[in-house]
Design a protein around this motif. Structure first.
Motif, PDB file in Angstrom:
ATOM      1  N   ASP A  11      -2.688  12.788   6.826  1.00 37.09           N
ATOM      2  CA  ASP A  11      -2.598  11.356   7.123  1.00 37.09           C
ATOM      3  C   ASP A  11      -2.762  10.592   5.816  1.00 37.09           C
ATOM      4  O   ASP A  11      -3.879  10.392   5.341  1.00 37.09           O
ATOM      5  CB  ASP A  11      -3.685  10.944   8.124  1.00 37.09           C
ATOM      6  N   GLU A  14      -5.364   7.614   5.458  1.00 34.95           N
ATOM      7  CA  GLU A  14      -6.796   7.837   5.658  1.00 34.95           C
ATOM      8  C   GLU A  14      -7.516   7.308   4.415  1.00 34.95           C
ATOM      9  O   GLU A  14      -7.558   7.945   3.372  1.00 34.95           O
ATOM     10  CB  GLU A  14      -7.093   9.324   5.857  1.00 34.95           C
ATOM     11  N   LYS A  52     -14.334   2.847   8.648  1.00 35.91           N
ATOM     12  CA  LYS A  52     -13.359   3.158   9.699  1.00 35.91           C
ATOM     13  C   LYS A  52     -13.530   2.143  10.838  1.00 35.91           C
ATOM     14  O   LYS A  52     -14.644   1.693  11.111  1.00 35.91           O
ATOM     15  CB  LYS A  52     -13.577   4.561  10.238  1.00 35.91           C
TER      16      LYS A  52
END
Length: 54
Positions: A11, A14, A52
């Motif tokens: 990913d 990220e 996050k």
């Protein structure tokens, strides 16, 4: 100086895994040489700045 980006192979967005490695080699490459640089990492950034989403 060469800056090599480092990110997560699964990913690329990220943010905890985004970083860069700066490589500097004096007098390289010369006219008859080739410089090959590779940066590998295991894990995220040690001091990541982005949280996050909850």
């Amino acid at each position: 100086m060469i800056v090599l980006p480092i990110t997560n192979k699964d990913d690329i967005w990220e943010f905890d895994d985004m970083d860069a490695a700066e490589i500097s080699i004096a007098d390289a490459p010369r006219d008859d040489e080739m410089l090959i640089a590779l940066a590998l990492a295991i894990g995220g950034r040690p001091l990541h700045r982005v949280r996050k989403p909850s």
